[in-house]
Scaffold this motif. Structure first.
Motif, PDB file in Angstrom:
ATOM      1  N   LEU A 255       1.117  -1.247  -0.030  1.00 32.33           N
ATOM      2  CA  LEU A 255       0.132   0.003  -0.031  1.00 32.33           C
ATOM      3  C   LEU A 255       0.807   1.216   0.012  1.00 32.33           C
ATOM      4  O   LEU A 255       1.765   1.329   0.605  1.00 32.33           O
ATOM      5  N   PRO A 256       0.525   2.195  -0.764  1.00 32.15           N
ATOM      6  CA  PRO A 256       1.347   3.672  -0.774  1.00 32.15           C
ATOM      7  C   PRO A 256       1.229   4.017   0.508  1.00 32.15           C
ATOM      8  O   PRO A 256       0.097   4.197   1.123  1.00 32.15           O
ATOM      9  N   ASP A 257       2.338   4.789   1.050  1.00 29.26           N
ATOM     10  CA  ASP A 257       2.480   5.322   2.195  1.00 29.26           C
ATOM     11  C   ASP A 257       2.126   6.854   2.115  1.00 29.26           C
ATOM     12  O   ASP A 257       1.664   7.378   0.826  1.00 29.26           O
ATOM     13  N   GLN A 258       2.276   7.675   2.907  1.00 23.92           N
ATOM     14  CA  GLN A 258       1.842   9.268   2.883  1.00 23.92           C
ATOM     15  C   GLN A 258       2.687   9.756   2.134  1.00 23.92           C
ATOM     16  O   GLN A 258       2.209  10.823   1.281  1.00 23.92           O
ATOM     17  N   LYS A 259       3.950   9.488   2.049  1.00 28.65           N
ATOM     18  CA  LYS A 259       4.953  10.305   1.055  1.00 28.65           C
ATOM     19  C   LYS A 259       4.611   9.960  -0.393  1.00 28.65           C
ATOM     20  O   LYS A 259       4.554  11.071  -1.081  1.00 28.65           O
ATOM     21  N   ASP A 260       4.197   8.879  -0.792  1.00 24.40           N
ATOM     22  CA  ASP A 260       3.887   8.505  -2.265  1.00 24.40           C
ATOM     23  C   ASP A 260       2.576   9.074  -2.635  1.00 24.40           C
ATOM     24  O   ASP A 260       2.308   9.714  -3.509  1.00 24.40           O
ATOM     25  N   ILE A 261       1.371   9.115  -1.745  1.00 23.71           N
ATOM     26  CA  ILE A 261       0.220   9.689  -1.784  1.00 23.71           C
ATOM     27  C   ILE A 261       0.385  11.538  -2.254  1.00 23.71           C
ATOM     28  O   ILE A 261      -0.249  11.977  -3.134  1.00 23.71           O
TER      29      ILE A 261
END
Length: 301
Positions: A255-261
């Motif tokens: 799952l993408p983390d906060q930085k990727d989002i």
């Protein structure tokens, strides 16, 4: 009648201002009859003994002990008198000198009593103390030889002798502190006795046991989750079973983390701004530049 008697007495005196009164005490003492009575009483009592100037002149043990007791009584009276601070500086100094003189004389008589075969008062002597309850022999033990009693301790120049100097605190310098630092300060010799090694070994065993228990608990939980997941896929239960399986389903996908989002949102905003403000020609040039850049990287690879 009393007035007539007074008038007659004035006439006999020959002067109007002279008044006959009773004689004073001094006149009574100087009266011939009184002196005669006093001399007769002294003759009957005998002449009063005077203390010998030197203790060595006394040959009688009882007499020597009597003179010592007399000196002790004189010392006690003068020590009580010297407690009065209102006597004045000169009187206090004189009293202190007299007390010291009597103390020296007492020591002479005690030595004479010992020579005559009497008790040793030097060792088991009477304790002489001042008003503060301090032993008067303490000053002698310090080597001064001269003692101060009562209010004489508060005289100018004497008070400073009894004032204790304040404790001086010396601040240690960095060099003095570094001189006391050795290998023990840094812990270089902590393992020589073996105590630290035994404690570290016990602590290590406890930590390893706790880590193994934690890993076993996590593995058991993971196997339980996998078993429930496999059971949910193969089972054909009703709606309640589907809802429970869907609730217990675990998706093992990244799952993408906060930085990727945040990066994806930023790229989306950039594209929107370029589409809004950039022209078609500029966008075409940018796409061509990207293609050329990608082509150069491919050739290098």
């Amino acid at each position: 009648r009393r007035a007539r008697l007074h008038a007659a007495a004035r006439k006999r005196s020959g002067s109007a201002g002279l008044y006959v009164t009773m004689a004073r005490n001094e006149e009574k003492a100087n009266n011939m009859f009184n002196r005669f009575i006093k001399g007769k009483q002294e003759a009957l009592k005998g002449e009063k003994d005077r203390r010998p100037y030197l203790a060595t002149e006394c040959k009688d043990l009882n007499a020597a002990d009597k003179w010592r007791q007399e000196i002790l009584r004189e010392i006690g009276k003068k020590v009580m008198e010297i407690q009065n601070a209102g006597l004045g500086e000169h009187r206090l100094r004189d009293l202190n000198d007299e007390i010291n003189k009597l103390i020296r004389e007492k020591s002479h008589w005690e030595k004479r009593i010992l020579d005559l075969g009497g008790p040793n008062y030097v060792v088991q002597g009477r304790r002489i103390a001042d008003a503060d309850g301090k032993d008067a022999k303490e000053d002698e033990q310090k080597g001064t030889g001269y003692r101060y009693f009562g209010a004489a301790k508060q005289l100018p120049g004497v008070k400073e002798l009894f004032d204790k100097p304040a404790a001086r605190t010396v601040r240690r310098t960095r060099h003095a502190m570094n001189k006391q630092i050795d290998a023990d300060y840094y812990g270089f010799r902590d393992e020589e006795d073996g105590v630290l090694l035994r404690e570290e070994e016990e602590a290590e065993k406890e930590m390893v046991a706790a880590a193994v228990m934690d890993w076993e608990a996590k593995e058991a939980q993971r196997e339980e989750d996998q078993r429930r997941t496999r059971g949910g896929r193969g089972g054909g239960g009703g709606d309640d079973d589907d809802a429970e399986d869907a609730h217990q389903f675990v998706a093992h996908v990244p799952l993408p983390d906060q930085k990727d989002i945040e990066g994806m949102v930023l790229q989306k905003k950039k594209k929107d701004l370029l589409a809004k403000y950039a022209s078609a020609e500029l966008m075409a040039q940018e796409a061509e530049a990207k293609q050329m850049l990608n082509a150069g990287r491919g050739e290098d690879a």
